[in-house]
Write an enzyme that holds these catalytic residues in place. Structure first.
Site, short mmCIF file in Angstrom:
data_model
loop_
_atom_site.label_atom_id
_atom_site.label_comp_id
_atom_site.label_asym_id
_atom_site.label_seq_id
_atom_site.Cartn_x
_atom_site.Cartn_y
_atom_site.Cartn_z
N LYS A 112 -3.86 6.87 24.30
CA LYS A 112 -4.41 6.12 23.16
C LYS A 112 -5.93 6.02 23.24
CE LYS A 112 -0.29 3.73 21.80
NZ LYS A 112 0.56 2.57 21.92
N LYS A 192 7.64 13.08 21.12
CA LYS A 192 8.48 11.89 21.02
C LYS A 192 8.45 11.32 19.60
CE LYS A 192 6.98 7.84 22.24
NZ LYS A 192 6.42 6.67 22.90
N LYS A 195 5.99 5.93 15.92
CA LYS A 195 5.33 5.41 14.72
C LYS A 195 3.93 6.01 14.58
CE LYS A 195 7.28 1.49 16.39
NZ LYS A 195 7.68 0.12 16.66
P1 TYM Z 1 7.72 0.20 21.06
O1 TYM Z 1 7.53 -0.83 20.02
O2 TYM Z 1 6.90 1.44 20.99
O3 TYM Z 1 9.24 0.65 21.09
C1 TYM Z 1 10.32 -0.27 21.16
C2 TYM Z 1 11.43 0.31 22.03
O4 TYM Z 1 11.87 1.57 21.52
C3 TYM Z 1 11.82 2.56 22.54
N1 TYM Z 1 11.44 3.84 21.94
C4 TYM Z 1 12.11 4.98 22.11
N2 TYM Z 1 13.22 5.27 22.81
C5 TYM Z 1 13.66 6.55 22.78
N3 TYM Z 1 13.04 7.54 22.07
C6 TYM Z 1 11.93 7.30 21.36
N4 TYM Z 1 11.34 8.25 20.66
C7 TYM Z 1 11.40 5.95 21.35
N5 TYM Z 1 10.34 5.37 20.76
C8 TYM Z 1 10.38 4.07 21.14
C9 TYM Z 1 10.74 2.06 23.50
O5 TYM Z 1 10.91 2.63 24.78
C10 TYM Z 1 10.98 0.57 23.47
O6 TYM Z 1 12.00 0.21 24.37
N6 TYM Z 1 5.22 -1.68 24.94
C11 TYM Z 1 6.45 -1.74 24.21
C12 TYM Z 1 6.75 -3.12 23.61
C13 TYM Z 1 6.80 -4.24 24.62
C14 TYM Z 1 7.84 -4.48 25.55
C15 TYM Z 1 7.44 -5.67 26.23
C16 TYM Z 1 9.01 -3.83 25.86
C17 TYM Z 1 5.85 -5.22 24.77
N7 TYM Z 1 6.24 -6.09 25.73
C18 TYM Z 1 8.24 -6.20 27.24
C19 TYM Z 1 9.81 -4.37 26.87
C20 TYM Z 1 9.42 -5.55 27.55
C21 TYM Z 1 6.37 -0.77 23.04
O7 TYM Z 1 5.31 -0.44 22.59
O8 TYM Z 1 7.59 -0.45 22.51
#
Ligand code: TYM
Length: 332
Positions: A112, A192, A195
């Site tokens: 990023k 991957k 968004k």
């Molecule tokens: P985020 O918002 O990008 O994604 C939410 C969840 O979806 C999973 N995910 C995927 N799994 C499989 N294939 C994909 N292409 C894919 N894209 C997204 C992510 O692994 C996630 O589980 N940093 C985190 C948010 C967060 C968080 C936390 C998660 C903040 N605090 C504490 C767990 C615990 C994030 O940006 O997820």
């Protein structure tokens, strides 16, 4: 029993990568683990430029999508991160224990930060806030997709460091709970589904919208003509069949693909049918929630209350162990 916590950014629609990698697992885990916590992490979504009105709308849509996907507010707590100020308080505390080098090494930070001219410090501190999210609830199991594994390693390091200085065993070391669909690729079959890359299929999209994305989806690049045999193991459409189709259909896909029985378009049409079958009840629930927004408001208010009660207790103990509790004159 382990305590489950996970989070999702309200930075766009809930897509099938989120769903298959994490949220579908949340829906199952809520039945085996009482009081699981699922957080719409809005403080994580402000590290770049954004429009407050858009963020406000996306927080709502994300909460609605989680309930539509099957999170039951009588079993699990869904809440907004910014409704629980203790997240940012604990995050500051953890910054004092986190080596800068560990943050600079995070893959997501490197990705990023390489795309912006002036790097906000929040982008670097992002995983510290994530550690605080989890440890605030002393959660030990975090259902996530593969891309979050490195952040969870940092959370475990942070728990170990804090425990060593201030209270052995206080914070559990949180472990990721992964699904067989831990990394879903976008329909380009390359990167991957994400968004930020704009290659997502939304959970609430219509059949036509999904087909418009699925029709041109990349398959086995060596399969040029319909009469060429395909290789399911390198085909992203087959990977999606593994997520959405039953085992009989999956076996049939392999058979038809490797013998050039079906063309890729035939295979995609079967996949579309199965995606639509899985998403239809989710869309119906979303439409019901649109008609009854008070149900979302009430569920978020309840979720916030439950989360704050746990968070306040953790911070009371953290402050006490760190010498940050009520001040009193020195004892003689
Ligand atoms: P985020 O918002 O990008 O994604 C939410 C969840 O979806 C999973 N995910 C995927 N799994 C499989 N294939 C994909 N292409 C894919 N894209 C997204 C992510 O692994 C996630 O589980 N940093 C985190 C948010 C967060 C968080 C936390 C998660 C903040 N605090 C504490 C767990 C615990 C994030 O940006 O997820």
């Amino acid at each position: 029993m382990s305590r489950i916590f996970s989070g999702i950014q309200p930075s766009g629609e809930l897509h099938i990568g989120n769903y298959l990698g994490a949220v579908k697992n949340w829906v199952q885990l809520q039945h085996t683990h009482d009081g699981a916590l699922f957080c719409v992490v809005d403080y994580h979504a402000i590290t770049g430029n954004y429009d407050p009105a858009v963020l406000r709308a996306r927080r709502w849509e994300m909460a609605k999508s989680l309930f539509a996907a099957g999170i039951d507010p009588t079993r699990a707590h869904v809440f907004l991160q910014s409704d629980v100020p203790e997240h940012t308080e604990l995050s500051w505390i953890f910054t004092t224990l986190t080596p800068l080098g560990d943050l600079e090494r995070q893959t997501q930070f490197k990705d990023k930060s390489s795309k912006v001219e002036s790097i906000p410090a929040g982008l670097l501190m992002y995983p510290v806030l994530q550690s605080a999210d989890i440890l605030l609830y002393r959660a030990d199991a975090v259902p996530v997709g593969e891309d979050q594994i490195q952040h969870l390693e940092l959370a475990r390091d942070t728990a170990r460091k804090w425990n060593a200085r201030f209270g052995e065993g206080y914070f559990p070391e949180p472990k990721p709970l992964l699904t067989p669909t831990r990394r879903i690729l976008g329909l380009d079959g390359q990167s991957k589904m994400s968004k930020s890359l704009g290659n997502t299929v939304g959970l609430l999209e219509t059949d036509d919208e999904i087909w418009a994305k699925l029709r041109p989806a990349v398959t086995d690049p060596q399969r040029v003509r319909k009469t060429d045999a395909g290789r399911p193991d390198v085909c992203n459409v087959y990977q999606l069949h593994k997520a959405f189709s039953d085992t009989e259909t999956q076996a049939n896909v392999v058979q038809q693909c490797t013998t050039a029985g079906w063309g890729c378009m035939d295979c995609k049409k079967v996949l579309l049918g199965n995606i639509v079958e899985e998403l239809t009840p989710i869309r119906h629930r979303a439409a019901m929630l649109d008609a009854e927004p008070a149900r979302i408001l009430d569920a978020l208010a309840d979720g916030g209350r439950a989360a704050r009660a746990i968070a306040q207790e953790t911070m009371r103990e953290v402050r006490e162990r760190m010498g940050l509790d009520a001040v009193h004159p020195p004892r003689a």
